[in-house]
Design an enzyme around this catalytic site. Structure first.
Site, PDB file in Angstrom:
ATOM      1  N   TRP A   1       0.687  -1.266  -0.032  1.00  0.00           N
ATOM      2  CA  TRP A   1       0.077  -0.127  -0.059  1.00  0.00           C
ATOM      3  C   TRP A   1       0.839   1.251   0.049  1.00  0.00           C
ATOM      4  CZ3 TRP A   1      -4.422  -0.870  -2.030  1.00  0.00           C
ATOM      5  CH2 TRP A   1      -4.980  -2.117  -1.673  1.00  0.00           C
TER       6      TRP A   1
ATOM      7  N   ASP B   1      -1.295   6.586   6.460  1.00  0.00           N
ATOM      8  CA  ASP B   1      -2.354   5.666   6.184  1.00  0.00           C
ATOM      9  C   ASP B   1      -2.740   4.721   7.370  1.00  0.00           C
ATOM     10  OD1 ASP B   1      -3.954   3.746   5.071  1.00  0.00           O
ATOM     11  OD2 ASP B   1      -2.829   3.323   3.303  1.00  0.00           O
TER      12      ASP B   1
ATOM     13  N   LYS C   1     -11.949  -1.900   6.909  1.00  0.00           N
ATOM     14  CA  LYS C   1     -11.184  -2.717   7.932  1.00  0.00           C
ATOM     15  C   LYS C   1     -11.577  -2.876   9.148  1.00  0.00           C
ATOM     16  CE  LYS C   1      -8.646  -3.114   3.897  1.00  0.00           C
ATOM     17  NZ  LYS C   1      -7.620  -2.224   3.561  1.00  0.00           N
TER      18      LYS C   1
HETATM   19  C1  LIG Z   1      -7.086  -1.711   2.191  1.00  0.00           C
HETATM   20  C2  LIG Z   1      -5.828  -0.837   2.112  1.00  0.00           C
HETATM   21  C3  LIG Z   1      -5.955   0.240   1.459  1.00  0.00           C
HETATM   22  C4  LIG Z   1      -6.873   0.191  -0.023  1.00  0.00           C
HETATM   23  O1  LIG Z   1      -8.119   1.011   0.583  1.00  0.00           O
HETATM   24  P1  LIG Z   1      -9.267   1.061  -0.652  1.00  0.00           P
HETATM   25  O2  LIG Z   1     -10.309   1.948   0.205  1.00  0.00           O
HETATM   26  O3  LIG Z   1      -9.554  -0.209  -0.960  1.00  0.00           O
HETATM   27  O4  LIG Z   1      -8.544   2.207  -1.637  1.00  0.00           O
HETATM   28  C5  LIG Z   1      -4.866   1.442   1.461  1.00  0.00           C
HETATM   29  N1  LIG Z   1      -4.180   1.405   2.355  1.00  0.00           N
HETATM   30  C6  LIG Z   1      -4.088   0.072   3.423  1.00  0.00           C
HETATM   31  C7  LIG Z   1      -3.199   0.327   4.361  1.00  0.00           C
HETATM   32  C8  LIG Z   1      -5.002  -0.881   3.339  1.00  0.00           C
HETATM   33  O5  LIG Z   1      -5.111  -1.719   4.198  1.00  0.00           O
END
Ligand SMILES: *Cc1c(COP(=O)(O)O)cnc(C)c1O
Length: 361
Positions: free
Chosen positions: A103, A171, A195
């Site tokens: 990511w 993030d 998540k």
């Molecule tokens: C799942 C995830 C993403 C992607 O998220 P989307 O909402 O599908 O764009 C980005 N960063 C991390 C750390 C993730 O676990």
């Protein structure tokens, strides 16, 4: 149909049963209005109360100071990968990226399309993301420093956060609300909801007002954080149902006693699972550095891919679902987000002992 399964999906992930039950009870008639919350105007009284309550719960649980705004946006965390550099990476500036997994790689790729970037640290060599860097090579006067607090695929997590002069942007898609945070140390925190917060469709953003103010004024309005901050995330129609479910999830965390309690519960789960891996005489093996182990996405290997496939099939049969590792790395992964109970993890630990006894040569 019973819910007697334990959902270890990585995302979209399991939601706490009380949050879903509340949605079930309120679905056809929200608060005596005779309509579902989905059918209310986003400018009406019923939704407005949900919107504000959700923001207030975010502020309460994370202790968000007045210096920071809470936003509900769309486009997923991936959308933020693009809009962060569009807003904050100006001409002649450099943005620092700490690349600790897939990511972070994707976030970096988007920033490269916008301006100068510098990799300030990595999570291992040759794309083998088994660690978290203890020291960073930061750029003087960087526009910002971007990190991924928890690496959903690799199974590593920052145990503490770097101190940076430039705004720290994190993030936190896969570990937001799993532990207390000192929000004032961050320029921005963002997380796709699917998540640990709710269903897909909404991204939680917590950003310092002064950073938002500095955002680009030449990109389209919809992409500016300031547009959404000025209108309290009601510039256009927000994903009302996703926000509503997030409200239910946050209310559940609050009722449980907040993030200190949640962190203790998550620690208990992770300790049980890593304990089962470490006590298996090498039958189960964690590929990540011990001091980088994630509390949210616990990855491990078995002696062979055949045994891994067998483990997944039999675990699924036993009601333990979603344990297949990400297709890019293989192996096993248990995503032990907030909604997964210690009892659920206990069932997995028992299963691991039985499987090993039956299959170790
Ligand atoms: C799942 C995830 C993403 C992607 O998220 P989307 O909402 O599908 O764009 C980005 N960063 C991390 C750390 C993730 O676990």
């Amino acid at each position: 149909m019973s819910r007697d399964i334990v959902n270890f999906n990585a995302g979209p992930a399991g939601l706490p049963a009380p949050a879903l039950k509340r949605a079930h009870e309120e679905l056809l008639d929200y608060a005596g209005t005779g309509m579902s919350i989905m059918e209310h105007s986003h400018r009406g009284k019923a939704y407005d109360a949900v919107h504000k309550e959700t923001m207030a719960l975010v502020r309460k649980l994370l202790g968000v100071p007045d210096t920071h705004d809470v936003l509900f946006l769309q486009g997923g965390a991936s959308g933020m990968f693009a809009t962060i550099p569009m807003n904050f990476l100006g001409d002649g500036q450099t943005a620092d990226y700490v690349v600790t997994g897939t990511w972070s790689e994707k976030a970096l790729e988007e920033a490269k399309l916008i301006g100068e970037t510098h990799v300030a640290g990595t999570g291992g060599v040759d794309g083998n993301y088994t660690s978290i860097p203890s020291e960073l090579d930061l750029t003087d006067g960087a526009a910002y420093v971007h990190i991924t607090s928890n690496n959903t695929i690799a199974g590593t997590q920052f145990q503490s956060f770097p101190t940076t002069k430039a705004p720290l942007i994190a993030d936190m898609s896969s570990d937001i609300m799993s532990r207390p945070l000192d929000v004032k140390n961050f320029g921005m925190i963002y997380a796709g909801a699917q998540k640990n917060l709710g269903p897909s469709g909404v991204v939680l953003v917590i950003a310092e007002k002064s950073l938002i103010e500095r955002g680009s004024k030449t990109i389209p309005k919809i992409l500016r954080y300031k547009t959404h901050a000025d209108k309290e995330s009601l510039y256009h129609t927000p994903p009302t149902f996703a926000v509503y479910i997030m409200r239910n999830v946050l209310a559940w965390i609050d009722e449980l006693g907040g993030l200190e309690k949640m962190a203790a519960r998550n620690e208990e789960k992770a300790t049980a699972l890593y304990g089962a891996i470490d006590a298996s005489d090498g039958y189960y093996r964690s590929p990540v550095d011990a001091d980088a182990r994630s509390r949210m996405n616990i990855v491990w290997r078995l002696p062979s891919e055949e045994l891994e496939a067998k483990f997944i099939a039999e675990a699924t049969e036993a009601g333990l679902v979603g344990l297949k590792g990400h297709r890019s790395v293989g192996g096993l992964r248990a995503s032990t987000y907030n909604a997964v109970s210690p009892e659920g993890v206990g069932r997995l630990v028992d299963f691991m002992a039985k499987f090993r006894a039956a299959n170790a040569s």
